[in-house]
Design a protein around this motif. Sequence first.
Motif, PDB file in Angstrom:
ATOM      1  N   VAL A 193      -7.430  -3.835   7.856  1.00 14.70           N
ATOM      2  CA  VAL A 193      -6.321  -4.328   8.673  1.00 14.70           C
ATOM      3  C   VAL A 193      -4.995  -3.799   8.141  1.00 14.70           C
ATOM      4  N   TYR A 194      -3.998  -3.792   9.031  1.00 15.80           N
ATOM      5  CA  TYR A 194      -2.612  -3.490   8.649  1.00 15.80           C
ATOM      6  C   TYR A 194      -2.223  -4.515   7.561  1.00 15.80           C
ATOM      7  N   PRO A 195      -1.890  -4.063   6.352  1.00 12.76           N
ATOM      8  CA  PRO A 195      -1.757  -5.002   5.228  1.00 12.76           C
ATOM      9  C   PRO A 195      -0.679  -6.077   5.402  1.00 12.76           C
TER      10      PRO A 195
ATOM     11  N   PHE B 192     -11.251   6.877   4.777  1.00 15.59           N
ATOM     12  CA  PHE B 192      -9.822   7.164   4.603  1.00 15.59           C
ATOM     13  C   PHE B 192      -9.204   7.412   5.965  1.00 15.59           C
ATOM     14  N   ARG B 193      -7.884   7.247   6.026  1.00 16.58           N
ATOM     15  CA  ARG B 193      -7.167   7.398   7.296  1.00 16.58           C
ATOM     16  C   ARG B 193      -6.297   8.644   7.238  1.00 16.58           C
ATOM     17  N   ILE B 194      -6.347   9.437   8.305  1.00 11.63           N
ATOM     18  CA  ILE B 194      -5.422  10.572   8.418  1.00 11.63           C
ATOM     19  C   ILE B 194      -4.458  10.241   9.550  1.00 11.63           C
TER      20      ILE B 194
ATOM     21  N   ASN C 268      -6.054   0.182  17.223  1.00 14.18           N
ATOM     22  CA  ASN C 268      -6.038  -0.364  15.881  1.00 14.18           C
ATOM     23  C   ASN C 268      -5.460   0.555  14.811  1.00 14.18           C
ATOM     24  N   ASN C 269      -4.657  -0.045  13.992  1.00 12.08           N
ATOM     25  CA  ASN C 269      -4.250   0.550  12.738  1.00 12.08           C
ATOM     26  C   ASN C 269      -5.028  -0.200  11.662  1.00 12.08           C
ATOM     27  N   PRO C 270      -5.922   0.387  10.912  1.00 10.02           N
ATOM     28  CA  PRO C 270      -6.047   1.816  10.654  1.00 10.02           C
ATOM     29  C   PRO C 270      -7.181   2.551  11.370  1.00 10.02           C
TER      30      PRO C 270
ATOM     31  N   PRO D 234      -3.029   7.281  17.116  1.00  9.86           N
ATOM     32  CA  PRO D 234      -2.624   8.436  16.290  1.00  9.86           C
ATOM     33  C   PRO D 234      -3.285   8.440  14.912  1.00  9.86           C
ATOM     34  N   TYR D 235      -4.326   7.670  14.730  1.00  7.38           N
ATOM     35  CA  TYR D 235      -4.999   7.608  13.435  1.00  7.38           C
ATOM     36  C   TYR D 235      -6.450   8.047  13.546  1.00  7.38           C
ATOM     37  N   ILE D 236      -6.874   8.827  12.547  1.00  4.28           N
ATOM     38  CA  ILE D 236      -8.268   9.255  12.454  1.00  4.28           C
ATOM     39  C   ILE D 236      -8.855   8.533  11.252  1.00  4.28           C
TER      40      ILE D 236
ATOM     41  N   LEU E 186       0.795  -1.233   0.000  1.00  2.87           N
ATOM     42  CA  LEU E 186       0.000   0.000   0.000  1.00  2.87           C
ATOM     43  C   LEU E 186       0.830   1.287   0.000  1.00  2.87           C
ATOM     44  N   PHE E 187       1.823   1.375   0.893  1.00  4.51           N
ATOM     45  CA  PHE E 187       2.500   2.665   1.051  1.00  4.51           C
ATOM     46  C   PHE E 187       3.424   3.024  -0.119  1.00  4.51           C
ATOM     47  N   PRO E 188       4.172   2.051  -0.662  1.00  3.76           N
ATOM     48  CA  PRO E 188       4.902   2.377  -1.901  1.00  3.76           C
ATOM     49  C   PRO E 188       3.960   2.784  -3.031  1.00  3.76           C
TER      50      PRO E 188
ATOM     51  N   SER F 173       8.755   2.287  17.603  1.00  7.36           N
ATOM     52  CA  SER F 173       8.610   3.218  16.479  1.00  7.36           C
ATOM     53  C   SER F 173       7.703   4.388  16.811  1.00  7.36           C
ATOM     54  N   LYS F 174       6.552   4.081  17.393  1.00  3.81           N
ATOM     55  CA  LYS F 174       5.528   5.104  17.524  1.00  3.81           C
ATOM     56  C   LYS F 174       5.544   5.782  18.893  1.00  3.81           C
ATOM     57  N   ASN F 175       6.234   5.184  19.874  1.00  2.00           N
ATOM     58  CA  ASN F 175       6.341   5.889  21.166  1.00  2.00           C
ATOM     59  C   ASN F 175       7.672   6.648  21.256  1.00  2.00           C
TER      60      ASN F 175
ATOM     61  N   ALA G 208       1.460  -2.186  18.967  1.00  2.00           N
ATOM     62  CA  ALA G 208       2.452  -1.157  18.601  1.00  2.00           C
ATOM     63  C   ALA G 208       2.026   0.250  19.033  1.00  2.00           C
ATOM     64  N   TYR G 209       0.715   0.440  19.214  1.00  2.84           N
ATOM     65  CA  TYR G 209       0.228   1.794  19.520  1.00  2.84           C
ATOM     66  C   TYR G 209      -0.256   1.925  20.964  1.00  2.84           C
ATOM     67  N   GLU G 210       0.139   0.986  21.837  1.00  2.89           N
ATOM     68  CA  GLU G 210      -0.415   0.991  23.207  1.00  2.89           C
ATOM     69  C   GLU G 210      -0.147   2.298  23.941  1.00  2.89           C
TER      70      GLU G 210
ATOM     71  N   SER H 241       8.342  -4.399  14.459  1.00  2.00           N
ATOM     72  CA  SER H 241       7.168  -5.269  14.581  1.00  2.00           C
ATOM     73  C   SER H 241       6.678  -5.748  13.221  1.00  2.00           C
ATOM     74  N   LYS H 242       6.890  -4.920  12.200  1.00  2.00           N
ATOM     75  CA  LYS H 242       6.492  -5.351  10.856  1.00  2.00           C
ATOM     76  C   LYS H 242       7.219  -6.644  10.503  1.00  2.00           C
ATOM     77  N   CYS H 243       8.536  -6.643  10.794  1.00  2.00           N
ATOM     78  CA  CYS H 243       9.349  -7.830  10.492  1.00  2.00           C
ATOM     79  C   CYS H 243       8.857  -9.032  11.302  1.00  2.00           C
TER      80      CYS H 243
ATOM     81  N   CYS I  57       0.071  13.064   5.343  1.00  2.00           N
ATOM     82  CA  CYS I  57      -0.597  12.421   6.488  1.00  2.00           C
ATOM     83  C   CYS I  57      -0.977  11.014   6.076  1.00  2.00           C
ATOM     84  N   GLY I  58      -0.134  10.415   5.224  1.00  3.48           N
ATOM     85  CA  GLY I  58      -0.400   9.073   4.730  1.00  3.48           C
ATOM     86  C   GLY I  58       0.207   8.045   5.668  1.00  3.48           C
ATOM     87  N   ILE I  59       1.405   7.594   5.344  1.00  2.00           N
ATOM     88  CA  ILE I  59       2.051   6.572   6.189  1.00  2.00           C
ATOM     89  C   ILE I  59       2.235   7.110   7.604  1.00  2.00           C
ATOM     90  N   GLY I  60       2.062   6.235   8.568  1.00  2.00           N
ATOM     91  CA  GLY I  60       2.190   6.637   9.969  1.00  2.00           C
ATOM     92  C   GLY I  60       3.653   6.713  10.368  1.00  2.00           C
ATOM     93  N   ASP I  61       4.334   7.716   9.836  1.00  2.00           N
ATOM     94  CA  ASP I  61       5.761   7.849  10.130  1.00  2.00           C
ATOM     95  C   ASP I  61       5.984   9.082  11.003  1.00  2.00           C
TER      96      ASP I  61
HETATM   97  C1  MLT Z   1       1.138   2.749   8.791  1.00  2.00           C
HETATM   98  O1  MLT Z   1       1.120   3.845   8.278  1.00  2.00           O
HETATM   99  O2  MLT Z   1       0.176   1.974   8.751  1.00  2.00           O
HETATM  100  C2  MLT Z   1       2.368   2.334   9.517  1.00  2.00           C
HETATM  101  O3  MLT Z   1       3.326   3.313   9.496  1.00  2.00           O
HETATM  102  C3  MLT Z   1       2.930   1.162   8.962  1.00  2.00           C
HETATM  103  C4  MLT Z   1       3.959   0.541   9.847  1.00  2.00           C
HETATM  104  O4  MLT Z   1       4.040   0.810  11.040  1.00  2.00           O
HETATM  105  O5  MLT Z   1       4.671  -0.276   9.296  1.00  2.00           O
END
Ligand code: MLT
Length: 419
Positions: free
Chosen positions: A140-142, A396-398, A195-197, A355-357, A23-25, A257-259, A226-228, A117-119, A48-52
């Motif tokens: 779901v997270y793809p 859609f997710r922001i 939950n992501n997304p 962190p997702y809307i 999805l993200f590429p 990553s996210k904390n 990952a988002y606790e 965690s992706k790995c 505001c796409g990938i959760g980076d």
């Molecule tokens: C996302 O945008 O869903 C995440 O950044 C993806 C990830 O954590 O690998």
Amino acid sequence: MFICGFNMAFLNDNYLKLKAGYLFPEIGRRVKAFCDANPEAAKRLIRCGIGDVTEPLPSAVVSAMHKAVDEMAARETFKGYGPEQGYDWLRHVIAQNDFRDKGLDVADDEIFISDGSKCDCGAILDILGAKNKIAISDPVYPVYVDTNVMVGHTGDANEAGAYAKLVYLPCKPSNGFIPLPPKKHVDVIYLCSPNNPTGAAATREQLEAWVKYALEHKSVILFDAAYEAYITEPGVPHSIYEIPGARECAIEFRSFSKNGGFTGTRCAFTVVPKTLMAQTKSGEAKPLHPLWNRRSTTKFNGVSFIVQRAAEALYSPEGKAQVAELIKHYLGNAEILRKGAKKAGLKVFGGVNAPYIWVRTPKGVTSWQAFDKILGDANVVITPGSGFGSKGEGFFRISAFNSRANAEEVARRLQELKW
Ligand code: MLT
């Protein structure tokens, strides 16, 4: 060119079942095409796409990394290969702070440090059998879906992108985006909370229902937490191990990553309780812990010493305070974006414990149409809900990972959109 009579080597046909790109590429490709064609609009683009994460590393982390680099520079303190499972001092500080201090029974050697965690979400399939019936939320997270496709756990995808053999658990506004356990039997269940997304967080009762199901069905829950750190509402579980019985049925994935802002630094961990069993082909129950340990020692050489010292610093008093500030910053953005999208007349979910809307598209507008409209007219990149599964269509997710100024600007631009 055909050179001799031998047949070609075989590729993994499962990869050919995958839908388009990850999805993200794919989003990146479309954004690049837009920016190339519209250089002026590109200058005001907000992502505001990938959760980076966007904010720099906490200073406690930076100091720890500098110190670790100095240690690597001196013969007396230089480190070569570390333990594949992670250094004992990091495993200890995690088990103590994230679990035992909260009354949860997790031993140091049940923590496995990794580079993400992706790995681990993909790698975990190495130790699970090929015949498992797998349940996955939709949307779901793809990564959960694609990694199962890659190892051959699914059939082909249909028009809507749903793969044969997977059991999809619809997540809709009517169930608060948290699926109930299915009526039928499944062996492996992916849960992600917060939950992501969708940004929804499972309540204690909801997780209790899943643990009860998993214990009855002898299933394994793969719990992505990952988002606790974004949980703000009291009573919402931060770990599956808060639910009695989870040590017998769940693996938990956690990430820095996210904390701690480690998306580019790379460090995470997976908890595999020694009490978690699965069966052999002949029906014998065996623990999964030694298998994950064996996999780690064979396929992984551990996370760098410098990065593990960086992760350890997140647990120092300064580190904890700085992480709390980062979370406050991103959740502040989430609040601004929620309000902005609401004022724009959109129906909004999530963003309180995550962190997702998650936003419903206006009537008659598909997810990708919303993506194109928001990119073209507001020059903002969001993520189309259908990229997370067929039940994500119409949303859609922001992502709230941004500077405060950008979050405010996105909230403003959303209100200017004419649908
Ligand atoms: C996302 O945008 O869903 C995440 O950044 C993806 C990830 O954590 O690998």
